[in-house]
Scaffold this active site. Sequence first.
Site, PDB file in Angstrom:
ATOM      1  N   ALA A   1      28.134  25.287 -18.994  1.00  0.00           N
ATOM      2  CA  ALA A   1      29.548  25.654 -19.086  1.00  0.00           C
ATOM      3  C   ALA A   1      29.893  26.994 -18.409  1.00  0.00           C
ATOM      4  CB  ALA A   1      29.975  25.645 -20.554  1.00  0.00           C
TER       5      ALA A   1
ATOM      6  N   ASP B   1      29.868  23.385 -24.832  1.00  0.00           N
ATOM      7  CA  ASP B   1      30.764  23.214 -23.677  1.00  0.00           C
ATOM      8  C   ASP B   1      32.219  23.423 -24.057  1.00  0.00           C
ATOM      9  OD1 ASP B   1      28.200  21.569 -22.991  1.00  0.00           O
ATOM     10  OD2 ASP B   1      29.209  22.037 -21.108  1.00  0.00           O
TER      11      ASP B   1
HETATM   12  O1  MRU Z   1      25.916  18.436 -18.176  1.00  0.00           O
HETATM   13  P1  MRU Z   1      25.461  19.858 -18.264  1.00  0.00           P
HETATM   14  O2  MRU Z   1      24.054  20.056 -17.840  1.00  0.00           O
HETATM   15  O3  MRU Z   1      26.431  20.788 -17.563  1.00  0.00           O
HETATM   16  O4  MRU Z   1      25.553  20.196 -19.808  1.00  0.00           O
HETATM   17  C1  MRU Z   1      25.276  21.517 -20.213  1.00  0.00           C
HETATM   18  C2  MRU Z   1      25.239  21.702 -21.672  1.00  0.00           C
HETATM   19  O5  MRU Z   1      25.577  20.831 -22.438  1.00  0.00           O
HETATM   20  C3  MRU Z   1      24.857  23.050 -22.154  1.00  0.00           C
HETATM   21  O6  MRU Z   1      24.219  22.956 -23.382  1.00  0.00           O
HETATM   22  C4  MRU Z   1      26.140  23.863 -22.340  1.00  0.00           C
HETATM   23  O7  MRU Z   1      26.898  23.861 -21.160  1.00  0.00           O
HETATM   24  C5  MRU Z   1      25.853  25.242 -22.728  1.00  0.00           C
HETATM   25  S1  MRU Z   1      25.376  26.236 -21.319  1.00  0.00           S
HETATM   26  C6  MRU Z   1      25.045  27.816 -21.806  1.00  0.00           C
END
Ligand code: MRU
Length: 368
Positions: A66, A257
């Site tokens: 995120a 997110d």
């Molecule tokens: O699909 P992604 O890899 O972007 O998903 C990321 C996540 O779900 C992470 O746990 C979240 O963004 C936290 S990042 C500090």
Amino acid sequence: MPSPDNASSEPPRGGRVPESVRWVGGEDGHLEILDQTALPSRRDYVVCRDVPTVIEAIRMLRVRGAPAIGIAGAYGLVVAAGEALQRNLAPDAARSHVLAQAEDVATARPTAVNLRWAVERSLAVLASLPAESPAALLAGVLLAEARSIHDEDRRLCAAIGRHGASVLPEGGVLTHCNTGALATGGDGTALAAITTAWDQGRRFEIFADETRPLLQGARLTAWELVERGIPVTVLVDAAAAHLMKSGRVSSVIVGADRITANGDVANKIGTYGLAVLAEAHRIPFLVAAPSSTFDLSLSSGDDIPIEERSPEEVKKPLGVQAAPEGAAAANPAFDVTPARLIRGIVTEHGVIAPVTRETIAEMLMRQP
Ligand code: MRU
């Protein structure tokens, strides 16, 4: 679709984790994105000189996590202003071009609110400039804002790491997906809590769920920890219940997110299941995220848009045919964990516990 232009390709050498996003040069420079789809085998940087390349990198998860996609989005607007500069657009056309591109960037992925948050923040700065501002000025101001979002995230990660380490109980810790340096502008959120505790001299087993279907836990979290010289054990997602029952896991900490006003948390698919398991085994379930991940405009997690990704990611992971082409596949990229299953949310301001509308509102009003 633009294809990545590999600026460099070299095997991992150990040491610090490289930056996931970096701006090269001044306002007429370019964006480089570490291609996370190539990790852990290769360190390739995608060179972004136009907005479609930035959007493709976000959609294909070359940059993901995120906070990191928010930072990439903010630099994406500088790329848009650079396009206007290159095309010698007049001030009003240059501004219209950036605004049109901004909407495409903000909607490249729907669930993590940090992307729209960063784009809106940059656009607010743009709106404060006089209408006759030339493209070069737009680019300069957008670059300064993107850099400040990036720098700020570094500081927020450090604070989240400190607060998170202070509430991690003794014993094994399980994490999901990737929430480290690759996913942020600093050392991470949930993973920063773990690595900060480790750097403080505490010793415990660290378990990383492999995180199907794209293996962010196995490919990225384990890679970050190995690069830092911290021992890590990777497990298939389905092994979490067994490890909890056997007493090897004392806490679970994940990122987020989007967090709604009531404390519901959208995070990588599988997070909700872990929270249910943690409750069944009386293990604290913690979330770590910066304030930019909170979306107080949404009352509850029911309102969070959940990204549905291509069935091919499930049927043919890493290019291996794992299910017959004739089968359908569900591929929601995120799920929502209800606030009642969350022991605490670690932010840059401190730890929100218990997780309620009131405690969230109160914590977010604090200065970091
Ligand atoms: O699909 P992604 O890899 O972007 O998903 C990321 C996540 O779900 C992470 O746990 C979240 O963004 C936290 S990042 C500090």
